[in-house]
Structure formats: C-alpha cells, structure tokens
Design a protein around this motif. Structure first.
Motif, PDB file in Angstrom:
ATOM      1  N   ALA A  21       1.014  -1.237  -0.061  1.00  0.00           N
ATOM      2  CA  ALA A  21       0.158  -0.013  -0.022  1.00  0.00           C
ATOM      3  C   ALA A  21       0.901   1.309   0.016  1.00  0.00           C
ATOM      4  CB  ALA A  21      -0.950  -0.143   1.201  1.00  0.00           C
ATOM      5  N   GLU A  22       1.830   1.212   0.731  1.00  0.00           N
ATOM      6  CA  GLU A  22       2.615   2.497   0.941  1.00  0.00           C
ATOM      7  C   GLU A  22       3.515   2.553  -0.696  1.00  0.00           C
ATOM      8  OE1 GLU A  22       5.572   2.259   3.982  1.00  0.00           O
ATOM      9  OE2 GLU A  22       7.185   3.531   3.111  1.00  0.00           O
ATOM     10  N   ARG A  23       3.933   1.596  -1.258  1.00  0.00           N
ATOM     11  CA  ARG A  23       4.489   1.671  -2.648  1.00  0.00           C
ATOM     12  C   ARG A  23       3.557   2.007  -3.608  1.00  0.00           C
ATOM     13  NH1 ARG A  23       8.094   3.212  -5.089  1.00  0.00           N
ATOM     14  NH2 ARG A  23       9.123   1.961  -6.982  1.00  0.00           N
ATOM     15  N   TYR A  24       2.537   1.739  -3.477  1.00  0.00           N
ATOM     16  CA  TYR A  24       1.155   2.264  -4.301  1.00  0.00           C
ATOM     17  C   TYR A  24       1.128   3.633  -4.003  1.00  0.00           C
ATOM     18  CZ  TYR A  24      -3.605   2.830  -5.919  1.00  0.00           C
ATOM     19  OH  TYR A  24      -4.628   3.280  -6.739  1.00  0.00           O
ATOM     20  N   ARG A  25       0.799   4.046  -2.996  1.00  0.00           N
ATOM     21  CA  ARG A  25       0.661   5.643  -2.892  1.00  0.00           C
ATOM     22  C   ARG A  25       1.802   6.507  -3.468  1.00  0.00           C
ATOM     23  NH1 ARG A  25      -1.336   3.512   2.009  1.00  0.00           N
ATOM     24  NH2 ARG A  25       0.558   3.775   3.253  1.00  0.00           N
ATOM     25  N   ASP A  26       3.292   5.797  -3.229  1.00  0.00           N
ATOM     26  CA  ASP A  26       4.587   6.506  -3.752  1.00  0.00           C
ATOM     27  C   ASP A  26       4.379   6.461  -5.613  1.00  0.00           C
ATOM     28  OD1 ASP A  26       5.388   7.084  -1.276  1.00  0.00           O
ATOM     29  OD2 ASP A  26       6.755   5.221  -1.426  1.00  0.00           O
ATOM     30  N   LEU A  27       3.949   5.320  -6.080  1.00  0.00           N
ATOM     31  CA  LEU A  27       3.948   5.201  -7.443  1.00  0.00           C
ATOM     32  C   LEU A  27       2.921   6.104  -7.901  1.00  0.00           C
ATOM     33  CD1 LEU A  27       4.427   1.406  -7.982  1.00  0.00           C
ATOM     34  CD2 LEU A  27       5.766   3.163  -8.782  1.00  0.00           C
ATOM     35  N   GLN A  28       1.634   6.175  -7.396  1.00  0.00           N
ATOM     36  CA  GLN A  28       0.506   7.059  -7.661  1.00  0.00           C
ATOM     37  C   GLN A  28       0.975   8.616  -7.688  1.00  0.00           C
ATOM     38  OE1 GLN A  28      -2.675   6.941  -9.018  1.00  0.00           O
ATOM     39  NE2 GLN A  28      -2.673   4.687  -9.252  1.00  0.00           N
ATOM     40  N   ARG A  29       1.647   8.917  -6.769  1.00  0.00           N
ATOM     41  CA  ARG A  29       2.044  10.107  -6.836  1.00  0.00           C
ATOM     42  C   ARG A  29       2.978  10.477  -7.923  1.00  0.00           C
ATOM     43  NH1 ARG A  29       1.872   9.791  -1.000  1.00  0.00           N
ATOM     44  NH2 ARG A  29       4.024   8.931  -0.916  1.00  0.00           N
ATOM     45  N   ALA A  30       4.106   9.613  -8.251  1.00  0.00           N
ATOM     46  CA  ALA A  30       4.999   9.700  -9.124  1.00  0.00           C
ATOM     47  C   ALA A  30       4.343   9.911 -10.863  1.00  0.00           C
ATOM     48  CB  ALA A  30       6.156   8.510  -9.113  1.00  0.00           C
ATOM     49  N   VAL A  31       3.186   8.996 -10.859  1.00  0.00           N
ATOM     50  CA  VAL A  31       2.755   9.052 -11.938  1.00  0.00           C
ATOM     51  C   VAL A  31       1.489   9.603 -12.475  1.00  0.00           C
ATOM     52  CG1 VAL A  31       3.916   6.910 -12.765  1.00  0.00           C
ATOM     53  CG2 VAL A  31       1.694   6.759 -11.739  1.00  0.00           C
ATOM     54  N   HIS A  32       0.758  10.215 -11.565  1.00  0.00           N
ATOM     55  CA  HIS A  32      -0.508  10.897 -11.452  1.00  0.00           C
ATOM     56  C   HIS A  32      -0.724  11.959 -12.467  1.00  0.00           C
ATOM     57  CE1 HIS A  32      -4.193  12.864 -10.264  1.00  0.00           C
ATOM     58  NE2 HIS A  32      -4.527  11.689  -9.655  1.00  0.00           N
ATOM     59  N   PRO A  33      -1.670  11.978 -13.385  1.00  0.00           N
ATOM     60  CA  PRO A  33      -1.823  12.586 -14.510  1.00  0.00           C
ATOM     61  C   PRO A  33      -1.871  14.218 -14.114  1.00  0.00           C
ATOM     62  CG  PRO A  33      -3.139  10.901 -14.886  1.00  0.00           C
ATOM     63  CD  PRO A  33      -2.739  10.957 -13.532  1.00  0.00           C
ATOM     64  N   ASP A  34      -2.343  14.532 -13.235  1.00  0.00           N
ATOM     65  CA  ASP A  34      -2.310  15.884 -12.662  1.00  0.00           C
ATOM     66  C   ASP A  34      -0.906  16.689 -12.607  1.00  0.00           C
ATOM     67  OD1 ASP A  34      -5.058  16.038 -12.434  1.00  0.00           O
ATOM     68  OD2 ASP A  34      -4.831  16.002 -10.437  1.00  0.00           O
ATOM     69  N   LYS A  35       0.105  15.723 -12.219  1.00  0.00           N
ATOM     70  CA  LYS A  35       1.439  16.135 -12.199  1.00  0.00           C
ATOM     71  C   LYS A  35       2.068  16.608 -13.705  1.00  0.00           C
ATOM     72  CE  LYS A  35       5.834  14.375 -10.275  1.00  0.00           C
ATOM     73  NZ  LYS A  35       6.506  13.623  -9.557  1.00  0.00           N
ATOM     74  N   PHE A  36       1.200  15.958 -14.835  1.00  0.00           N
ATOM     75  CA  PHE A  36       1.689  16.102 -16.063  1.00  0.00           C
ATOM     76  C   PHE A  36       0.855  17.226 -17.014  1.00  0.00           C
ATOM     77  CE2 PHE A  36       3.250  12.156 -14.500  1.00  0.00           C
ATOM     78  CZ  PHE A  36       4.770  12.201 -14.708  1.00  0.00           C
ATOM     79  N   ALA A  37       0.296  17.991 -16.262  1.00  0.00           N
ATOM     80  CA  ALA A  37      -0.982  18.769 -16.593  1.00  0.00           C
ATOM     81  C   ALA A  37      -0.428  19.852 -17.847  1.00  0.00           C
ATOM     82  CB  ALA A  37      -1.597  19.398 -15.668  1.00  0.00           C
ATOM     83  N   ASN A  38       0.916  20.344 -17.625  1.00  0.00           N
ATOM     84  CA  ASN A  38       1.335  21.408 -18.556  1.00  0.00           C
ATOM     85  C   ASN A  38       2.440  20.548 -19.433  1.00  0.00           C
ATOM     86  OD1 ASN A  38      -0.118  23.348 -17.383  1.00  0.00           O
ATOM     87  ND2 ASN A  38       1.552  23.371 -15.686  1.00  0.00           N
ATOM     88  N   ASP A  39       2.305  19.297 -19.651  1.00  0.00           N
ATOM     89  CA  ASP A  39       3.320  18.494 -20.512  1.00  0.00           C
ATOM     90  C   ASP A  39       2.716  18.361 -21.971  1.00  0.00           C
ATOM     91  OD1 ASP A  39       5.681  18.598 -18.823  1.00  0.00           O
ATOM     92  OD2 ASP A  39       4.914  16.668 -17.780  1.00  0.00           O
ATOM     93  N   THR A  40       3.586  17.810 -22.744  1.00  0.00           N
ATOM     94  CA  THR A  40       3.093  17.371 -23.903  1.00  0.00           C
ATOM     95  C   THR A  40       2.200  16.300 -23.987  1.00  0.00           C
ATOM     96  OG1 THR A  40       4.524  15.513 -24.217  1.00  0.00           O
ATOM     97  CG2 THR A  40       5.483  17.619 -25.014  1.00  0.00           C
TER      98      THR A  40
END
Length: 174
Positions: A21-40
């Motif tokens: 569960a901890e690793r899941y939360r870390d991975l979710q934060r790393a790849v979440h679409p909101d994090k890439f809202a200003n990217d290509t």
C-alpha cells in the motif's frame, strides 16, 4: 508486465500488504496525470497508461487469488481464459454438497442457519486451499505449479459459490 518488479517486491505469495500500500501511494504520486498537466500530449498519455498499470498491479497484488494467478502467469501458466475442469473427486463431492445446501435455503424454515453454515464451510475450505497454495508457490517446480493451478481453479469456483450465496441471502432480505 511483472507487477512485483513494478512495486519493487520479491515475487512471493506472502507479501507485506502495508509495504504494498505504501509503494502504491508512492507510485501514484509519481505518475499521477495531474503532475503532467502542463506537459506534452504524449507525456500526458504516458502518465495515464502508467497510472492504469499501477492501479492494475495494485489490485492484482492486493488480492491473494489474483496474486497467485499472476505468479503462475509469470511462470508461463495462464489460467485466465482456460476451460480446464477440476478433477479432484473429493472437491467435486464437496461442491455437490454445497450446491444441495444452496438449493435447500429457500425451502428451509431456518434459512439463516444454512447460510451461516455455508459461510463457515467456505471460509474453512478456502483457508486450507490458501495454505496449500502458499506452500506450492514457494517452489517454481513444474509439479508444484500444476498443483498451485489446481488450487487457484478451486478458489475461483469457491468465489463464484460465495457470490451465489450472497445473492441468495440478499434475495431473502428483500
């Protein structure tokens, strides 16, 4: 995709679900679409795909049955679309007994007693199957993999029976 590698876990049936569960939360934060809202657009699409992989991996590893099936898949044994029947006569006899009990519920004066007995019986049987499965998945040998596949088939059948019992119980409450 090897979900154990994605979550940086050793490929084992018995896993630490808190670490998962901890690793899941870390991975979710790393790849979440909101994090890439200003990217290509390509990076946004990649983020969505990775998020889906992380979600699929988490759901697979979180479920003991799906985790076991994934382990066998990594060993080249696919069970998801197979039609192999269970040949264990002891299990088939038990299955017939459970089916008869399911059929008796609606005609019984005390249906809750039968329902409770079935839930108890299912839980006991599933626990024994998961214990065997855990032991068989430690080895990657061909015979143990074959036996593990048989346990998974039985557990899938048990899940269907469990669902059927829940539907019957729900119908009685309506």
């Amino acid at each position: 995709m090897n979900y154990f590698e994605l979550f940086d876990l050793a490929p084992s049936f018995d896993i630490d679900t808190a670490s998962l569960a901890e690793r899941y939360r870390d991975l979710q934060r790393a790849v979440h679409p909101d994090k890439f809202a200003n990217d290509t657009e390509q990076q946004k699409l990649l983020s969505v795909q990775r998020t889906a992989q992380v979600n699929d991996g988490y759901q697979t590893l979180k479920s003991p049955l799906r985790r076991a099936e994934h382990m066998l898949s990594l060993r080249g044994i696919e069970l998801s679309h197979e039609t192999t029947t269970i040949k264990d006569t002891g299990f088939l006899m038990q299955q017939m007994e459970w089916r008869e009990m399911l059929e008796d519920i609606n005609d019984s004066a005390e249906p809750q007693g039968i329902i409770d007995a079935l839930y108890d019986s299912f839980a006991t049987y599933e626990k024994s199957l998961f214990t065997l499965l855990s032991q068989q998945l430690i080895s990657a040998g061909e015979i143990d993999n074959k036996h593990a596949a048989d346990q998974i088939r039985k557990l899938k059948f048990m899940a269907k029976l469990h669902d059927e019992l829940a539907r019957i119980e729900d119908a009685l409450l309506d």
